[in-house]
Scaffold this active site. Structure first.
Site, PDB file in Angstrom:
ATOM      1  N   LYS A  20       0.827  -1.211   0.000  1.00 38.98           N
ATOM      2  CA  LYS A  20       0.000   0.000   0.000  1.00 38.98           C
ATOM      3  C   LYS A  20       0.863   1.263   0.000  1.00 38.98           C
ATOM      4  O   LYS A  20       0.593   2.216  -0.736  1.00 38.98           O
ATOM      5  CB  LYS A  20      -0.943  -0.017   1.215  1.00 38.98           C
ATOM      6  CG  LYS A  20      -1.940   1.144   1.240  1.00 38.98           C
ATOM      7  CD  LYS A  20      -3.202   0.776   2.004  1.00 38.98           C
ATOM      8  CE  LYS A  20      -3.014   0.813   3.511  1.00 38.98           C
ATOM      9  NZ  LYS A  20      -3.164   2.183   4.059  1.00 38.98           N
ATOM     10  N   SER A  21       1.903   1.282   0.820  1.00 38.32           N
ATOM     11  CA  SER A  21       2.762   2.466   0.892  1.00 38.32           C
ATOM     12  C   SER A  21       3.425   2.749  -0.451  1.00 38.32           C
ATOM     13  O   SER A  21       3.471   3.900  -0.909  1.00 38.32           O
ATOM     14  CB  SER A  21       3.840   2.274   1.967  1.00 38.32           C
ATOM     15  OG  SER A  21       3.282   2.213   3.247  1.00 38.32           O
ATOM     16  N   ARG A  25       2.835   5.941  -3.249  1.00 38.91           N
ATOM     17  CA  ARG A  25       3.971   6.761  -3.665  1.00 38.91           C
ATOM     18  C   ARG A  25       4.248   6.639  -5.155  1.00 38.91           C
ATOM     19  O   ARG A  25       4.720   7.602  -5.774  1.00 38.91           O
ATOM     20  CB  ARG A  25       5.203   6.386  -2.830  1.00 38.91           C
ATOM     21  CG  ARG A  25       5.108   6.883  -1.376  1.00 38.91           C
ATOM     22  CD  ARG A  25       6.059   6.124  -0.451  1.00 38.91           C
ATOM     23  NE  ARG A  25       6.078   6.664   0.904  1.00 38.91           N
ATOM     24  CZ  ARG A  25       5.147   6.420   1.837  1.00 38.91           C
ATOM     25  NH1 ARG A  25       4.090   5.657   1.535  1.00 38.91           N
ATOM     26  NH2 ARG A  25       5.252   6.929   3.058  1.00 38.91           N
ATOM     27  N   GLY A  92      -5.271   8.340   5.516  1.00 38.94           N
ATOM     28  CA  GLY A  92      -4.370   9.283   6.167  1.00 38.94           C
ATOM     29  C   GLY A  92      -3.114   9.505   5.350  1.00 38.94           C
ATOM     30  O   GLY A  92      -2.570  10.619   5.307  1.00 38.94           O
ATOM     31  N   ARG A 120      -8.813  12.309  12.684  1.00 40.14           N
ATOM     32  CA  ARG A 120      -7.369  12.100  12.801  1.00 40.14           C
ATOM     33  C   ARG A 120      -6.620  13.428  12.738  1.00 40.14           C
ATOM     34  O   ARG A 120      -6.839  14.236  11.831  1.00 40.14           O
ATOM     35  CB  ARG A 120      -6.881  11.144  11.707  1.00 40.14           C
ATOM     36  CG  ARG A 120      -7.543   9.778  11.815  1.00 40.14           C
ATOM     37  CD  ARG A 120      -7.125   8.829  10.732  1.00 40.14           C
ATOM     38  NE  ARG A 120      -5.730   8.419  10.862  1.00 40.14           N
ATOM     39  CZ  ARG A 120      -5.134   7.547  10.045  1.00 40.14           C
ATOM     40  NH1 ARG A 120      -5.827   7.013   9.050  1.00 40.14           N
ATOM     41  NH2 ARG A 120      -3.874   7.216  10.220  1.00 40.14           N
ATOM     42  N   SER A 166       7.201   9.242  12.275  1.00 37.76           N
ATOM     43  CA  SER A 166       6.103   9.181  11.309  1.00 37.76           C
ATOM     44  C   SER A 166       6.639   9.267   9.890  1.00 37.76           C
ATOM     45  O   SER A 166       7.162  10.307   9.477  1.00 37.76           O
ATOM     46  CB  SER A 166       5.105  10.320  11.545  1.00 37.76           C
ATOM     47  OG  SER A 166       4.157  10.376  10.490  1.00 37.76           O
ATOM     48  N   ASP A 312       1.909  -0.892  11.879  1.00 36.07           N
ATOM     49  CA  ASP A 312       0.634  -1.334  11.302  1.00 36.07           C
ATOM     50  C   ASP A 312       0.332  -2.797  11.602  1.00 36.07           C
ATOM     51  O   ASP A 312      -0.814  -3.240  11.452  1.00 36.07           O
ATOM     52  CB  ASP A 312       0.626  -1.106   9.788  1.00 36.07           C
ATOM     53  CG  ASP A 312       0.511   0.369   9.433  1.00 36.07           C
ATOM     54  OD1 ASP A 312      -0.032   1.136  10.253  1.00 36.07           O
ATOM     55  OD2 ASP A 312       0.977   0.757   8.348  1.00 36.07           O
TER      56      ASP A 312
END
Length: 427
Positions: A20-21, A25, A92, A120, A166, A312
């Site tokens: 997903k990340s 990107r 997010g 959030r 983060s 996660d």
């Protein structure tokens, strides 16, 4: 939704969906690059589709044909003002990273999301972007969505120490830094996933990384690329745990991304005594085949620099700990409170309702095992990882039924989850 229970074994081999990340990107970098980018094996979950639609709304031509995403990049300064507010859905990642992308755009936008995203806090991103000259604000002092943003062509570089670990904040500032005139320095509290750094280099960008210090000299131009997305270890985590805790099981997971900033769950499994084998390692794609077998597990302690490498995966790790002998302590994970839900409380409530012994703490959980799980009704509260965690927990339930409310949340990251589960049950 009624979940499958009392499963005696799991067997089979699967390829988990794309990371997903990296999928997010690849769309962002492809849109900001000059020329064409082709993306293979992208995740078609709801979060990534939100990012794709946002860039279409910003004037980028994106085609999804024959399993390949083709992006006609518009360059760092080529985004167009959208006709309407930008819908980030539940993502997010989308709203935070795109805030950095739009920092250098000289038009005003509004960004909003669903009920979960609207709770959030975005101040972790808005505060440093304001220091760079961006006009950005949300609701309440924590800048909850919706956000209003107006970028500037005169972005100031920034020297910023992240108060929290983060990857989303780091990445947002890197995207902004690419458009600023001068050197920006970002210092991490702990090393987090480095997909943005890796992909920036892949797209022809430049940066220097010295431990937790990242320096980006702006402005820069990027060039379109071919991107092959490996399988998501965060999705694979559910099958890793299932294979360890369901009796008489052996699962083979192919093409799983093993970027070193994401493999904390492998370290935890080994610390707990789990049988896990890594083979067919591809050092370029940073992917491999992972094989797990049913194992006798023992409790462990999880904290410190390990947390960003498995943040996660902590919901499914909590389930793993309920099936280990002894006590498992998760600490330094207060970031869980501001995910799609307060994952400390929601995980504890869900698993305790099924018979686990979990005590929530200010920054994690204390989990006493080994627990026999029983039927219950569990609500995902719109959190995909709570849904998948519960579905794996249900496999162990011999007494009663497990009902999952709002199961559709799983489509956020793993639309084929239940199909893959069926294949492993009948494998």
């Amino acid at each position: 939704m009624k979940l499958k229970t009392n499963i005696r074994h799991l067997h089979g081999s699967i390829r988990v969906p794309g990371d997903k990340s990296i999928s997010h990107r690849s769309i962002i970098f492809g849109s900001l690059a000059e020329g064409e980018t082709k993306v293979y094996d992208i995740l078609r979950g709801e979060d990534v589709l939100s990012t794709m639609q946002v860039f279409r709304d910003l004037g980028v031509e994106i085609e999804d044909k024959d399993g390949v995403i083709t992006i006609q990049g518009v360059g760092m300064a080529g985004l167009k003002a959208p006709q309407n507010a930008l819908n980030m859905g539940n993502s997010g990642t989308s709203i935070r990273l795109i805030s950095g992308v739009l920092a250098g755009a000289d038009f005003e936008v509004e960004m909003f999301g669903d009920d979960s995203l609207s709770k959030r806090p975005m101040d972790r991103v808005t505060l440093p972007l304001k220091k760079m000259g961006v006009s950005i604000s949300g609701q309440t002092e924590r800048d909850l969505p919706p956000l209003r943003l107006k970028g500037t062509k005169n972005l100031r570089p920034i020297h910023y120490e992240l108060p929290i670990a983060s990857a989303q904040v780091k990445s947002a500032l890197m995207f902004a830094a690419l458009q600023a005139k001068g050197a920006s320095v970002i210092i991490e509290k702990e090393c987090t996933r480095n997909h943005t750094e890796d992909m920036l280099k892949q797209f022809g960008g430049h940066l220097s990384v010295d431990s937790k210090k990242i320096t980006v000299q702006g402005p820069q131009k990027l060039t379109g690329q071919k991107v092959v997305v490996p399988g998501d270890i965060s999705s694979a985590a559910f099958w890793l745990v299932a294979g360890l805790i369901v009796p008489n099981s052996r699962l083979v997971l192919q093409n799983v991304g093993i970027n070193e900033t994401r493999t904390g769950i492998i370290d935890v499994i080994r610390a707990m005594g789990g049988k896990l084998e890594i083979t067919e390692i591809d050092p370029v794609a940073k992917s491999s085949t992972l094989t797990v077998e049913s194992s006798d597990l023992k409790g462990t302690e999880i904290g410190g620099a390990l947390i960003p490498r498995l943040i996660d995966e902590l919901p499914i790790i909590a389930l793993l700990a309920t099936q280990a002998q002894g006590v498992t302590v998760i600490k330094d994970a207060e970031e869980l409170k501001v995910k799609e839900t307060d994952r400390i409380q929601v995980v504890a409530d869900a698993l305790n309702s099924m018979g686990a012994d979990i005590t929530p703490t200010a920054d994690g959980m204390i989990i006493k095992g080994k627990s026999a799980l029983h039927g219950a009704r569990v609500n995902t509260f719109g959190d995909h990882r709570i849904g998948m965690m519960t579905a794996i927990a249900a496999l162990l339930v011999a007494d009663g039924e497990v009902e999952l409310d709002r199961a559709e949340a799983i489509n956020t990251s793993y639309p084929s989850f239940f199909d893959d589960l069926e294949s492993l049950i009948h494998g």
